[in-house]
Design a protein around this motif. Sequence first.
Motif, PDB file in Angstrom:
ATOM      1  N   HIS A  13       0.735  -1.124  -0.203  1.00 60.02           N
ATOM      2  CA  HIS A  13      -0.076   0.106  -0.048  1.00 60.02           C
ATOM      3  C   HIS A  13       0.864   1.376  -0.003  1.00 60.02           C
ATOM      4  O   HIS A  13       1.854   1.270   0.665  1.00 60.02           O
ATOM      5  CB  HIS A  13      -0.959   0.187   1.400  1.00 60.02           C
ATOM      6  N   ALA A  14       0.342   2.360  -0.765  1.00 60.96           N
ATOM      7  CA  ALA A  14       0.854   3.465  -0.653  1.00 60.96           C
ATOM      8  C   ALA A  14       0.330   4.335   0.669  1.00 60.96           C
ATOM      9  O   ALA A  14       0.995   5.038   1.278  1.00 60.96           O
ATOM     10  CB  ALA A  14       0.544   4.517  -1.816  1.00 60.96           C
ATOM     11  N   ARG A  15      -0.692   3.906   1.031  1.00 61.69           N
ATOM     12  CA  ARG A  15      -1.525   4.603   2.376  1.00 61.69           C
ATOM     13  C   ARG A  15      -2.870   3.963   2.400  1.00 61.69           C
ATOM     14  O   ARG A  15      -3.346   3.272   1.449  1.00 61.69           O
ATOM     15  CB  ARG A  15      -1.785   6.032   1.977  1.00 61.69           C
ATOM     16  N   THR A  16      -3.393   4.086   3.577  1.00 56.29           N
ATOM     17  CA  THR A  16      -4.865   3.791   3.887  1.00 56.29           C
ATOM     18  C   THR A  16      -5.571   5.245   4.238  1.00 56.29           C
ATOM     19  O   THR A  16      -5.331   6.051   4.522  1.00 56.29           O
ATOM     20  CB  THR A  16      -5.033   3.204   5.423  1.00 56.29           C
ATOM     21  N   TRP A  17      -6.665   5.234   3.540  1.00 58.85           N
ATOM     22  CA  TRP A  17      -7.498   6.322   3.464  1.00 58.85           C
ATOM     23  C   TRP A  17      -8.663   6.074   4.564  1.00 58.85           C
ATOM     24  O   TRP A  17      -9.199   5.123   4.632  1.00 58.85           O
ATOM     25  CB  TRP A  17      -8.369   6.593   2.162  1.00 58.85           C
ATOM     26  N   MET A  18      -9.065   7.090   5.326  1.00 57.73           N
ATOM     27  CA  MET A  18      -9.799   7.215   6.422  1.00 57.73           C
ATOM     28  C   MET A  18     -10.887   8.359   6.471  1.00 57.73           C
ATOM     29  O   MET A  18     -10.413   9.237   5.743  1.00 57.73           O
ATOM     30  CB  MET A  18      -9.497   6.935   7.654  1.00 57.73           C
ATOM     31  N   SER A  19     -11.781   8.251   7.198  1.00 59.88           N
ATOM     32  CA  SER A  19     -12.758   9.667   7.212  1.00 59.88           C
ATOM     33  C   SER A  19     -13.062   9.995   8.730  1.00 59.88           C
ATOM     34  O   SER A  19     -13.297   8.949   9.274  1.00 59.88           O
ATOM     35  CB  SER A  19     -13.833   9.450   6.493  1.00 59.88           C
ATOM     36  N   TRP A  20     -13.045  11.186   9.114  1.00 56.36           N
ATOM     37  CA  TRP A  20     -13.188  11.641  10.594  1.00 56.36           C
ATOM     38  C   TRP A  20     -14.681  11.752  10.525  1.00 56.36           C
ATOM     39  O   TRP A  20     -15.231  12.570  10.039  1.00 56.36           O
ATOM     40  CB  TRP A  20     -12.573  12.984  10.674  1.00 56.36           C
ATOM     41  N   PRO A  21     -15.393  11.120  11.553  1.00 59.30           N
ATOM     42  CA  PRO A  21     -16.845  11.479  11.913  1.00 59.30           C
ATOM     43  C   PRO A  21     -17.105  12.531  12.581  1.00 59.30           C
ATOM     44  O   PRO A  21     -16.252  12.706  13.466  1.00 59.30           O
ATOM     45  CB  PRO A  21     -17.138  10.016  12.822  1.00 59.30           C
ATOM     46  N   SER A  22     -18.014  13.379  12.174  1.00 60.62           N
ATOM     47  CA  SER A  22     -17.914  14.616  12.825  1.00 60.62           C
ATOM     48  C   SER A  22     -19.458  15.120  12.906  1.00 60.62           C
ATOM     49  O   SER A  22     -20.012  16.271  13.679  1.00 60.62           O
ATOM     50  CB  SER A  22     -17.313  15.789  11.982  1.00 60.62           C
ATOM     51  N   ARG A  23     -20.239  14.396  12.384  1.00 60.20           N
ATOM     52  CA  ARG A  23     -21.962  14.776  12.436  1.00 60.20           C
ATOM     53  C   ARG A  23     -22.614  14.278  13.482  1.00 60.20           C
ATOM     54  O   ARG A  23     -22.828  13.225  13.722  1.00 60.20           O
ATOM     55  CB  ARG A  23     -22.493  14.562  11.010  1.00 60.20           C
ATOM     56  N   VAL A  51      -1.216   7.120   6.652  1.00 61.09           N
ATOM     57  CA  VAL A  51      -2.658   7.042   6.759  1.00 61.09           C
ATOM     58  C   VAL A  51      -3.133   8.666   6.434  1.00 61.09           C
ATOM     59  O   VAL A  51      -2.581   9.499   7.026  1.00 61.09           O
ATOM     60  CB  VAL A  51      -3.326   6.653   8.331  1.00 61.09           C
ATOM     61  N   THR A  52      -4.182   8.832   5.546  1.00 62.24           N
ATOM     62  CA  THR A  52      -4.734   9.964   5.287  1.00 62.24           C
ATOM     63  C   THR A  52      -6.037  10.060   5.860  1.00 62.24           C
ATOM     64  O   THR A  52      -6.914   9.270   5.420  1.00 62.24           O
ATOM     65  CB  THR A  52      -4.606  10.516   3.795  1.00 62.24           C
ATOM     66  N   VAL A  53      -6.520  10.988   6.526  1.00 61.60           N
ATOM     67  CA  VAL A  53      -7.857  11.195   7.107  1.00 61.60           C
ATOM     68  C   VAL A  53      -8.534  12.481   6.638  1.00 61.60           C
ATOM     69  O   VAL A  53      -8.025  13.425   6.794  1.00 61.60           O
ATOM     70  CB  VAL A  53      -7.791  11.070   8.759  1.00 61.60           C
ATOM     71  N   CYS A  54      -9.697  12.085   5.942  1.00 60.96           N
ATOM     72  CA  CYS A  54     -10.463  13.161   5.485  1.00 60.96           C
ATOM     73  C   CYS A  54     -11.467  13.812   6.439  1.00 60.96           C
ATOM     74  O   CYS A  54     -12.008  12.891   7.083  1.00 60.96           O
ATOM     75  CB  CYS A  54     -10.998  12.832   4.084  1.00 60.96           C
ATOM     76  N   GLY A  69      -3.023  12.058  16.411  1.00 56.31           N
ATOM     77  CA  GLY A  69      -1.582  12.221  16.440  1.00 56.31           C
ATOM     78  C   GLY A  69      -0.528  12.677  15.186  1.00 56.31           C
ATOM     79  O   GLY A  69      -1.150  12.634  14.188  1.00 56.31           O
ATOM     80  N   PRO A  70       0.473  12.726  15.601  1.00 63.59           N
ATOM     81  CA  PRO A  70       1.116  13.395  14.353  1.00 63.59           C
ATOM     82  C   PRO A  70       1.660  12.384  13.361  1.00 63.59           C
ATOM     83  O   PRO A  70       1.971  12.989  12.248  1.00 63.59           O
ATOM     84  CB  PRO A  70       2.604  13.886  15.092  1.00 63.59           C
ATOM     85  N   ALA A  71       1.583  11.144  13.448  1.00 63.17           N
ATOM     86  CA  ALA A  71       1.859  10.222  12.437  1.00 63.17           C
ATOM     87  C   ALA A  71       0.936  10.142  11.456  1.00 63.17           C
ATOM     88  O   ALA A  71       1.161   9.365  10.410  1.00 63.17           O
ATOM     89  CB  ALA A  71       2.100   8.885  13.142  1.00 63.17           C
ATOM     90  N   VAL A  72      -0.324  10.609  11.845  1.00 66.54           N
ATOM     91  CA  VAL A  72      -1.395  10.807  10.793  1.00 66.54           C
ATOM     92  C   VAL A  72      -1.677  11.896  10.066  1.00 66.54           C
ATOM     93  O   VAL A  72      -1.731  12.946  10.593  1.00 66.54           O
ATOM     94  CB  VAL A  72      -2.740  10.263  11.463  1.00 66.54           C
ATOM     95  N   THR A  73      -1.705  12.026   8.867  1.00 66.68           N
ATOM     96  CA  THR A  73      -2.313  13.046   7.982  1.00 66.68           C
ATOM     97  C   THR A  73      -3.631  13.203   7.844  1.00 66.68           C
ATOM     98  O   THR A  73      -4.385  12.493   7.515  1.00 66.68           O
ATOM     99  CB  THR A  73      -1.700  12.866   6.463  1.00 66.68           C
ATOM    100  N   VAL A  74      -4.126  14.516   8.099  1.00 62.63           N
ATOM    101  CA  VAL A  74      -5.338  14.909   8.015  1.00 62.63           C
ATOM    102  C   VAL A  74      -5.595  15.915   7.032  1.00 62.63           C
ATOM    103  O   VAL A  74      -4.893  16.863   7.050  1.00 62.63           O
ATOM    104  CB  VAL A  74      -6.091  15.540   9.362  1.00 62.63           C
ATOM    105  N   THR A  75      -6.454  15.837   6.258  1.00 58.94           N
ATOM    106  CA  THR A  75      -6.970  16.718   5.272  1.00 58.94           C
ATOM    107  C   THR A  75      -8.338  17.348   4.819  1.00 58.94           C
ATOM    108  O   THR A  75      -9.146  16.466   5.159  1.00 58.94           O
ATOM    109  CB  THR A  75      -6.414  16.435   3.840  1.00 58.94           C
ATOM    110  N   GLU A  76      -8.498  18.528   4.677  1.00 63.74           N
ATOM    111  CA  GLU A  76      -9.876  19.207   4.388  1.00 63.74           C
ATOM    112  C   GLU A  76      -9.870  19.134   2.933  1.00 63.74           C
ATOM    113  O   GLU A  76     -11.242  19.627   2.355  1.00 63.74           O
ATOM    114  CB  GLU A  76      -9.839  20.657   4.921  1.00 63.74           C
ATOM    115  N   ALA A  77      -9.149  18.726   2.031  1.00 60.94           N
ATOM    116  CA  ALA A  77      -9.324  18.753   0.649  1.00 60.94           C
ATOM    117  C   ALA A  77     -10.432  17.928   0.076  1.00 60.94           C
ATOM    118  O   ALA A  77     -10.986  18.416  -0.818  1.00 60.94           O
ATOM    119  CB  ALA A  77      -7.849  18.407  -0.088  1.00 60.94           C
ATOM    120  N   VAL A  78     -10.709  16.962   1.018  1.00 61.44           N
ATOM    121  CA  VAL A  78     -11.860  15.811   0.318  1.00 61.44           C
ATOM    122  C   VAL A  78     -12.765  15.919   1.360  1.00 61.44           C
ATOM    123  O   VAL A  78     -12.802  15.115   2.516  1.00 61.44           O
ATOM    124  CB  VAL A  78     -11.412  14.766   0.031  1.00 61.44           C
ATOM    125  N   PRO A  79     -13.882  16.770   1.364  1.00 62.30           N
ATOM    126  CA  PRO A  79     -14.846  16.786   2.474  1.00 62.30           C
ATOM    127  C   PRO A  79     -15.947  15.384   2.608  1.00 62.30           C
ATOM    128  O   PRO A  79     -16.076  14.802   1.308  1.00 62.30           O
ATOM    129  CB  PRO A  79     -15.743  18.117   2.057  1.00 62.30           C
TER     130      PRO A  79
END
Length: 335
Positions: A13-23, A51-54, A69-79
């Motif tokens: 894998h290049a990465r795992t994609w995940m999504s942050w629950p917020s609703r 890991v990239t979390v949207c 934590g700092p090992a996980v990338t979080v992005t707002e680019a994909v809502p």
Amino acid sequence: MSDPRVEPDDVPHARTWMSWPSRKLIWGRQLAGVQEDIALIARTIARFEPVTVCAPDSYSVSEARSRCGPAVTVTEAVPTDDLWMRDTAPVFRRDGQGQRDAVGLNFNGWGRKQTHHDDAEVARGIAELLRLPFGYADFVGEGGSIETDGDGTVLATESSLVNKNRNRGMSRDQIEEAVLDVYGAQKMIWVPGVKGRDITDNHIDVTSRFVSPGTVLVQLPPADRRDVWARDAREQFDILSRATDARGRRLRVIRVDGPDSVRSRDSKFVDSYLNFHVVNGAVIAAQFGDRVKDEAARRTLAAAFPGREVVQLDVDRLMAGGGGIHCATMQEPLP
């Protein structure tokens, strides 16, 4: 691209994609606990691969970064609206020359059971972020509804795909042709499944999972269970035990016994050891506090994926939401 196919979960894998629950509208008072479980999964996977979390907005980005934590990338680019990245992300493919593309499965809120405006655009958004060629499938489905061995064979439940809430007006043969085209496969093995009893109409990845071409794991319930899910699991085991794959091999079916007891009383609770996520060097799976069955499942997964560490997590709050670790993740193969 020539002859693109969806690769099996265990390729590098290049990465795992995940999504942050917020609703809170979706999760209510369960939101904080589900966020803890998603953060735990993300931190655990990050020990083995990126890991990239949207996340949908700046507040959620800050919250996710703090919890993951700092090992996980979080992005707002994909809502996103919710956390079920297996169903909303694209499936990634590779052709004979090694070129990648991405395909969206036209996520429609599991047959319009929920409205997810942002989630419907996640597949395209991830592909654009990665600058991958992108297109939509000719059927409506979710990543959790289809299992592939990467060698020409796919599994699915009829209840989820051959369903007017996704593919109205399409016959099973037409849906099969469209699935095989996207996955680069030649044979579809159908099991009936259970329609209308959960939000997914019974995704295959809770009960039956490919380990490798010709080998599949199936979770069976305790002998005294007679509910609709227990009957479905036994039926899947029987069908797959008689099935052959695209290469003509009789499937080797490995039985995994489900837990005798769980900690949750939620009717939606998913007591699946098989809703695991394969990562670089590990398998991330659930445990349910049943010491004997948890350990038996760990040993079975370790034997099925030699050379990978099996990490079992308590993610009961996520599982009470009707899905598990595999449901919350999507792997992106290496370029």
